[in-house]
Design a protein around this motif. Structure first.
Motif, PDB file in Angstrom:
ATOM      1  N   ASP A 122      42.460  20.085 -72.780  1.00  9.42           N
ATOM      2  CA  ASP A 122      42.896  19.082 -71.802  1.00  9.42           C
ATOM      3  C   ASP A 122      43.211  19.754 -70.468  1.00  9.42           C
ATOM      4  N   ALA A 123      43.906  20.897 -70.546  1.00  8.65           N
ATOM      5  CA  ALA A 123      44.285  21.599 -69.308  1.00  8.65           C
ATOM      6  C   ALA A 123      43.042  22.057 -68.547  1.00  8.65           C
ATOM      7  N   PHE A 124      42.037  22.544 -69.276  1.00  7.53           N
ATOM      8  CA  PHE A 124      40.839  23.044 -68.586  1.00  7.53           C
ATOM      9  C   PHE A 124      39.995  21.906 -68.024  1.00  7.53           C
ATOM     10  N   ILE A 125      39.984  20.770 -68.720  1.00  9.72           N
ATOM     11  CA  ILE A 125      39.228  19.633 -68.177  1.00  9.72           C
ATOM     12  C   ILE A 125      39.927  19.138 -66.900  1.00  9.72           C
ATOM     13  N   ARG A 126      41.242  19.166 -66.912  1.00  8.30           N
ATOM     14  CA  ARG A 126      41.977  18.808 -65.700  1.00  8.30           C
ATOM     15  C   ARG A 126      41.634  19.780 -64.570  1.00  8.30           C
ATOM     16  N   ARG A 127      41.571  21.052 -64.908  1.00  5.84           N
ATOM     17  CA  ARG A 127      41.203  22.063 -63.910  1.00  5.84           C
ATOM     18  C   ARG A 127      39.786  21.806 -63.373  1.00  5.84           C
ATOM     19  N   GLY A 128      38.880  21.453 -64.284  1.00  2.00           N
ATOM     20  CA  GLY A 128      37.511  21.137 -63.857  1.00  2.00           C
ATOM     21  C   GLY A 128      37.500  19.981 -62.861  1.00  2.00           C
ATOM     22  N   ASN A 129      38.331  18.971 -63.131  1.00  2.00           N
ATOM     23  CA  ASN A 129      38.394  17.836 -62.203  1.00  2.00           C
ATOM     24  C   ASN A 129      38.940  18.269 -60.848  1.00  2.00           C
ATOM     25  N   ALA A 130      39.963  19.139 -60.871  1.00  2.00           N
ATOM     26  CA  ALA A 130      40.520  19.637 -59.603  1.00  2.00           C
ATOM     27  C   ALA A 130      39.444  20.400 -58.834  1.00  2.00           C
ATOM     28  N   MET A 131      38.601  21.116 -59.566  1.00  2.00           N
ATOM     29  CA  MET A 131      37.518  21.866 -58.912  1.00  2.00           C
ATOM     30  C   MET A 131      36.530  20.910 -58.260  1.00  2.00           C
ATOM     31  N   PHE A 132      36.163  19.826 -58.984  1.00  2.00           N
ATOM     32  CA  PHE A 132      35.253  18.831 -58.393  1.00  2.00           C
ATOM     33  C   PHE A 132      35.821  18.291 -57.090  1.00  2.00           C
ATOM     34  N   LEU A 133      37.137  18.014 -57.097  1.00  2.00           N
ATOM     35  CA  LEU A 133      37.763  17.428 -55.904  1.00  2.00           C
ATOM     36  C   LEU A 133      37.637  18.357 -54.698  1.00  2.00           C
ATOM     37  N   ALA A 134      37.561  19.662 -54.950  1.00  2.00           N
ATOM     38  CA  ALA A 134      37.436  20.615 -53.844  1.00  2.00           C
ATOM     39  C   ALA A 134      35.968  20.959 -53.575  1.00  2.00           C
ATOM     40  N   GLY A 135      35.047  20.247 -54.206  1.00  2.00           N
ATOM     41  CA  GLY A 135      33.632  20.491 -53.941  1.00  2.00           C
ATOM     42  C   GLY A 135      33.045  21.638 -54.747  1.00  2.00           C
ATOM     43  N   ALA A 136      33.773  22.096 -55.777  1.00  2.00           N
ATOM     44  CA  ALA A 136      33.249  23.179 -56.618  1.00  2.00           C
ATOM     45  C   ALA A 136      32.494  22.585 -57.805  1.00  2.00           C
ATOM     46  N   ASP A 137      31.895  23.456 -58.609  1.00  2.00           N
ATOM     47  CA  ASP A 137      31.178  23.023 -59.801  1.00  2.00           C
ATOM     48  C   ASP A 137      31.978  23.397 -61.040  1.00  2.00           C
ATOM     49  N   ALA A 138      31.891  22.575 -62.070  1.00  2.00           N
ATOM     50  CA  ALA A 138      32.553  22.890 -63.341  1.00  2.00           C
ATOM     51  C   ALA A 138      31.771  22.179 -64.434  1.00  2.00           C
ATOM     52  N   GLU A 139      31.839  22.744 -65.639  1.00  2.00           N
ATOM     53  CA  GLU A 139      31.055  22.157 -66.731  1.00  2.00           C
ATOM     54  C   GLU A 139      31.774  22.468 -68.034  1.00  2.00           C
ATOM     55  N   TYR A 140      32.056  21.437 -68.816  1.00  2.00           N
ATOM     56  CA  TYR A 140      32.708  21.681 -70.111  1.00  2.00           C
ATOM     57  C   TYR A 140      31.644  21.868 -71.184  1.00  2.00           C
ATOM     58  N   ALA A 141      31.801  22.924 -71.981  1.00  2.00           N
ATOM     59  CA  ALA A 141      30.853  23.167 -73.081  1.00  2.00           C
ATOM     60  C   ALA A 141      31.623  23.102 -74.392  1.00  2.00           C
ATOM     61  N   ASP A 142      31.071  22.392 -75.391  1.00  2.00           N
ATOM     62  CA  ASP A 142      31.769  22.343 -76.672  1.00  2.00           C
ATOM     63  C   ASP A 142      31.357  23.533 -77.549  1.00  2.00           C
ATOM     64  N   ALA A 143      31.988  23.613 -78.725  1.00  2.00           N
ATOM     65  CA  ALA A 143      31.792  24.798 -79.561  1.00  2.00           C
ATOM     66  C   ALA A 143      30.332  24.940 -80.007  1.00  2.00           C
ATOM     67  N   ASP A 144      29.655  23.811 -80.280  1.00  2.00           N
ATOM     68  CA  ASP A 144      28.267  23.907 -80.736  1.00  2.00           C
ATOM     69  C   ASP A 144      27.376  24.512 -79.657  1.00  2.00           C
ATOM     70  N   GLN A 145      27.583  24.049 -78.422  1.00  2.00           N
ATOM     71  CA  GLN A 145      26.788  24.591 -77.309  1.00  2.00           C
ATOM     72  C   GLN A 145      27.046  26.091 -77.170  1.00  2.00           C
ATOM     73  N   LEU A 146      28.311  26.484 -77.275  1.00  2.00           N
ATOM     74  CA  LEU A 146      28.633  27.904 -77.114  1.00  2.00           C
ATOM     75  C   LEU A 146      28.084  28.736 -78.268  1.00  2.00           C
ATOM     76  N   ARG A 147      28.114  28.179 -79.475  1.00  2.00           N
ATOM     77  CA  ARG A 147      27.537  28.909 -80.624  1.00  2.00           C
ATOM     78  C   ARG A 147      26.065  29.213 -80.380  1.00  2.00           C
ATOM     79  N   ALA A 148      25.374  28.257 -79.749  1.00  2.00           N
ATOM     80  CA  ALA A 148      23.949  28.475 -79.472  1.00  2.00           C
ATOM     81  C   ALA A 148      23.766  29.502 -78.349  1.00  2.00           C
ATOM     82  N   GLU A 149      24.627  29.419 -77.330  1.00  2.00           N
ATOM     83  CA  GLU A 149      24.429  30.274 -76.149  1.00  2.00           C
ATOM     84  C   GLU A 149      24.978  31.693 -76.335  1.00  2.00           C
ATOM     85  N   LEU A 150      26.106  31.801 -77.040  1.00  2.00           N
ATOM     86  CA  LEU A 150      26.802  33.091 -77.150  1.00  2.00           C
ATOM     87  C   LEU A 150      27.134  33.379 -78.608  1.00  2.00           C
ATOM     88  N   PRO A 151      26.104  33.574 -79.434  1.00  2.00           N
ATOM     89  CA  PRO A 151      26.326  33.669 -80.879  1.00  2.00           C
ATOM     90  C   PRO A 151      27.175  34.865 -81.296  1.00  2.00           C
TER      91      PRO A 151
END
Ligand code: FAD
Lengths: 416, 95
Positions: free
Chosen positions: A128-157
C-alpha cells in the motif's frame, strides 16, 4: 574541443595525439563574483549551470584535493526519482529529466543507463505504501509501475521469493531509474564549466571565512585569501567542519556509509534492485562487478572506512534476497562520509551571513541529485531566491516545524 | 569497535544502539523565556566535530544502561566510557 564519433575515428587513425587536457589548471585570482567551496559533483554542476544558464562566469571552484575525489567518486551511482513527499519528489524528478539530457547538453559520455530500479515489497502494508508512492510520483510527472510476484518471478527468477521472514510479494519499478558513470559526471561538468571560463582550482583548501559585520567577503585558503561577492558551500560530508569555520552549527551529523564490489561477472542482474526490509541494494556495473551496500554504520564518523558488523549485516541482506551472491568473490569495499541531516532531506539555502550560501545534507542520496542540485543552487546564487522545486529545502525548516521526513523517523540522522 | 562498559567490561559495539551527541543530556529548561529557540538548538543543531566526540550509547542487548562514550570520529578510538547516569549527576541533572 567537441567529442564525436568522427573525432574518435580521426584520433584513432592518427595515434590519439590530438586529445587535450579536459580542463585548465589556472592560478587562483584575488577576487571572483562567486566562489564555490568543494569540487564534487554538486559544486561543479553549480558552476556549470551558473555559467551556462545565468552567464556568471567569473567563478572559482575551490577543491582541497582533486575534483571528483569525494563522494561523487565513492557512491554506488544509482539515480531515481521515486520519492514521496512534495518537498522532494518534484526536485528529484527535475534531476532525472536533467540526467536524461545531460550527455547531449555537456557533450560528454557519462554512461547514463536507465536500466530500471525495483523496490521489493514484502508485506501488504508495504505494498500500500509503495502504491501510494507511485501515485505521488505520477503527480510529479515521473513514471512508476507496480509488478506483482508472478511478474517478478518471470523477470528475476534468481531472487529468493520464499524467504521465511521477507517473502517477495511484488515491487515498485521505476523504469527510468538506473546508474551513471560517476567520475564522468564530475569530469563532464568540470569540462563544461571550464570551457565557459570558470576557474577550477584543485589542491586549494578553504581554511576560514572573511566575515565582517555579518557579511561574507571571501575565504581564507591554503593558497592565500580569495575575495568574493558570494561564497557557496558545497562540501557534502565536510559540511559540519566547513560551516563551523563560519561560526555555524548545522542540523547535520557526519556518518560513514560503506559500499562493496565483487569480481567481474557476466551480466546477471538487469537493473537496480533494493531490498528495503533488510536494507540491501545491488546493481551490476558495466565492468561486470556486483555493486552493493546497505545501512550506514550508525554513529558519527569522519573515518573513510567502516566497521565489520555492517559488512556482516550487508552480506546477510544480500544472501537473504539473492542467494547466488554468495558465490561471488568480494574485491573491495570502502566508506564515504555522508552529511546526514535531521530529517533525511537536503538543504539549498542562504545562511544568516549575507553572501554566504549553503548546499548540503544530502545523506546517502545526493548523487542522483547532482544535476538538479547544481541547477537549483545556481538559481539561488544568481537570483537570490530559491528555485521553486527546492523551495522547501530550507535551513530553518525545523524551527518552522516543516521537516521533509520521507521515512517518518524524526530527528535522528542515523535512522534515515 | 569494542566499548569498555564500566560495569560489564569490554563489549562489542554491535550490542549497543547509538543515540548521538552526549549534549542531549543537557535538556533545556522548558520554562525558560527562549525555550523554543533552546529546544530547536537542542533537538536539531549539532557541533559534529571531526575528532573527540562525547556520545550516548544504549546497551540494548545487555544491561540496558546508557553510556557516555568518548570516541575519536576520525580514528574510531575510544578513550573513555562512563555511565550516563554518573555524567548526568555530575552535571546536576539527576538526584
Ligand atoms: C558508499 C556510498 C554510496 C552512495 N550511493 C549513492 C547512490 O547510489 N545514489 C545516490 O544518489 N547517492 C549516493 N551516495 C551519496 C552521494 O555520493 C553524495 O550525496 C553526493 O555525491 C554528495 O555531493 P558531492 O558529489 O558534491 O560531494 P563530494 O564529491 O564529496 O564533494 C565535496 C567536495 O568538497 C571538498 N571539500 C571538503 N572540504 C573542503 C574545504 N575545506 N575546502 C575545499 N574543498 C573541500 C571535498 O574534497 C570534496 O571533493 C552514496 C555515497 C556513498 C559514500
Amino acid at each position: 574541443m567537441r567529442y564525436s564519433a568522427l573525432r574518435i575515428l580521426k584520433e584513432g587513425l592518427t595515434g590519439n595525439k590530438g586529445w587535450k587536457p579536459v580542463w585548465r589548471e589556472p592560478e587562483p585570482k584575488r577576487e571572483y563574483d562567486v566562489v564555490i567551496i568543494g569540487g564534487g559533483g554538486h559544486g561543479l554542476a553549480t558552476a556549470y549551470y551558473l555559467a551556462k544558464e545565468y552567464g556568471t562566469t567569473n567563478v572559482a571552484v575551490l577543491e582541497k584535493g582533486w575534483i571528483g575525489g569525494g563522494n561523487v567518486g565513492r557512491n554506488t551511482t544509482i539515480i531515481r526519482s521515486n520519492y514521496l513527499l512534495p518537498g522532494n519528489e518534484p526536485f528529484y524528478e527535475l534531476s532525472l529529466k536533467l540526467w536524461e539530457g545531460l550527455e547531449q547538453d555537456f557533450n560528454y559520455n557519462a554512461m547514463i543507463s536507465q536500466r530500471s530500479i525495483l523496490n521489493l515489497v514484502h508485506s501488504d502494508g508495504q505494498r500500500d505504501a509503495f502504491i501510494r508512492r507511485g501515485n505521488a510520483m505520477f503527480l510529479a510527472g515521473a513514471d512508476a509501475e507496480y509488478a506483482d510476484a508472478d511478474q517478478l518471478r518471470a523477470e528475476l527468477p534468481f531472487l529468493n521469493f520464499d524467504n521465511a521472514r521477507f517473502p517477495i510479494k511484488g515491487g515498485l519499478y521505476q523504469r527510468r531509474g538506473g546508474t551513471v558513470r560517476h567520475d564522468a559526471v564530475a569530469w563532464g561538468f568540470a569540462r563544461g564549466a571550464d570551457s565557459r571560463g570558470v576557474d577550477i582550482i584543485q589542491n586549494c583548501e578553504v581554511t576560514g571565512f572573511d566575515i565582517e559585520g555579518g557579511v561574507c567577503r571571501g575565504v581564507e585558503t591554503s593558497r592565500g585569501p580569495i575575495r568574493a561577492r558570494k561564497v557557496a558551500m558545497c562540501v557534502a560530508g565536510s559540511s559540519g567542519r566547513v560551516a563551523a569555520q563560519a561560526g555555524m552549527r548545522l542540523p547535520i551529523e557526519s556518518h560513514v556509509l560503506q559500499a562493496f564490489v565483487t569480481e567481474g561477472l557476466k551480466p546477471v542482474i538487469p537493473g537496480v534492485i533494493t531490498f528495503g526490509a533488510g536494507h540491501f541494494y545491488v546493481s551490476q556495473s558495466d565492468k561486470g562487478g556486483l555493486v552493493f551496500g546497505g545501512d550506514i554504520d550508525g554513529y558519527n564518523s569522519y573515518a573513510q572506512r567502516g566497521n565489520l558488523p555492517v559488512v556482516e549485516d550487508v552480506a546477510e541482506g544480500g544472501m537473504a534476497i539473492m542467494p547466488m551472491i554468495g558465490r561471488a568473490r568480494l574485491l573491495r569495499s570502502w566508506g564515504g562520509i555522508m552529511d546526514m541531516s535531521m530529517d533525511g532531506s537536503p538543504f539549498i539555502d542562504r545562511t544568516h551571513v549575507d553572501g554566504l550560501y549553503f548546499n548540503g545534507g544530502w545523506c546517502y542520496g545526493g548523487f542522483k541529485a547532482t544535476p538538479a542540485s547544481g541547477w537549483c543552487y545556481a538559481h539561488l546564487l544568481a537570483r537570490d531566491a530559491p528555485h521553486p522545486v527546492a523551495a522547501e529545502m530550507r535551513l530553518d525548516r525545523f524551527a518552522r516545524g516543516h521537516m521533509i521526513d520521507e521515512k517518518g523517523m524524526g530527528n535522528q540522522p542515523n535512522l534515515h | 569497535m569494542i566499548i569498555n562498559h564500566p560495569l560489564l567490561g569490554p563489549r562489542d559495539a554491535a550490542e549497543f544502539v547509538y543515540l548521538g551527541d552526549a549534549a542531549l543530556i543537557d535538556r533545556p529548561d522548558w520554562q525558560a523565556k527562549d525555550a523554543a529557540e533552546q529546544f530547536h538548538a537542542y533537538g536539531y543543531l549539532r557541533d559534529n566535530p571531526a575528532g573527540r566526540h562525547q556520545e550516548l550509547w544504549y546497551h540494548e542487548q545487555g544491561d540496558r544502561s546508557w553510556l557516555v562514550v568518548t570516541r575519536d570520529t576520525l580514528t574510531h578510538e575510544i578513550t573513555e566510557v562512563q555511565l550516563a547516569r554518573d555524567v548526568a549527576r555530575s552535571r546536576g541533572r539527576s538526584a
